[in-house]
Design a protein around this motif. Structure first.
Motif: not given
Ligand code: S3P
Length: 173
Positions: A12-13, A128-131, A136-138
């Motif tokens: 992830f980023m 940003g945290q929610l995104a 990441l979950d996906a």
């Protein structure tokens, strides 16, 4: 490097793919390729500009092209963009191109490391945290499905992460 294949860093980023990738390339005396930078230099615009002017789909197409262009080239350490695993064809390409190392990070750590998210269009919105959590979950299972090795990066310096990767790669590089 002796083996005829790349070492590909995914994750992830903010996972540290570019920083760790540069360290790894130095240690392995191999070229370093940053896929996002390669796209930017080929197109002549930044990832953010590509996203805002042409859309994510066009960027994903460019990402697949860059990945495809690595086939048969001099073995290198390759830092892939965080979303490279989203396309099925890219996941197959990654497996073919070499050994894949997944650098794991949590959403919170990702956002903290990135700081100003203006260069990361998918995290640049209000939360940003929610995104990061949703994305990441996906993607977690996709990263894992192509990884030959997973390294947890939270609480570790890039040097330590690179060291773990080198230990795993062993003398067989
Ligand atoms: C993306 C990650 C970025 C870049 C683009 C999209 C993603 O790369 O390719 O902003 O979908 O996760 P980094 O992981 O190098 O930041």
């Amino acid at each position: 490097m002796i083996r005829e294949e790349h070492v590909l860093l995914i994750g992830f980023m903010g996972a540290g793919k570019s920083t760790v990738g540069r360290l790894l390339a130095e240690r392995l005396q191999a070229p370093f390729i940053d896929c996002d930078k390669l796209i930017e230099s080929r197109v002549g615009s930044s990832v953010s500009e590509i996203f805002s002017h042409e859309g994510e789909e066009v960027f994903r197409r460019m990402e697949s092209e860059v990945l495809g262009s690595l086939s048969g080239t001099e073995p290198a350490v390759v830092a892939c963009g965080g979303g490279v695993v989203v396309r099925d064809a890219n996941r197959s390409a990654l497996r073919r191109l070499g050994r894949v190392i997944y650098l794991r990070v949590t959403p919170g750590e990702s956002v903290a490391r990135i700081g100003d998210a203006s260069t990361r269009p998918l995290l640049a919105g209000a939360s940003g945290q929610l995104a990061a959590t949703t994305l990441l979950d996906a993607r977690e299972s996709l990263y894992r499905s192509v990884a030959d090795l997973t390294i947890d990066t939270v609480g570790k310096t890039p040097e330590k992460v690179a060291e773990e990767a080198i230990d795993w790669l062993g003398g067989d590089v």
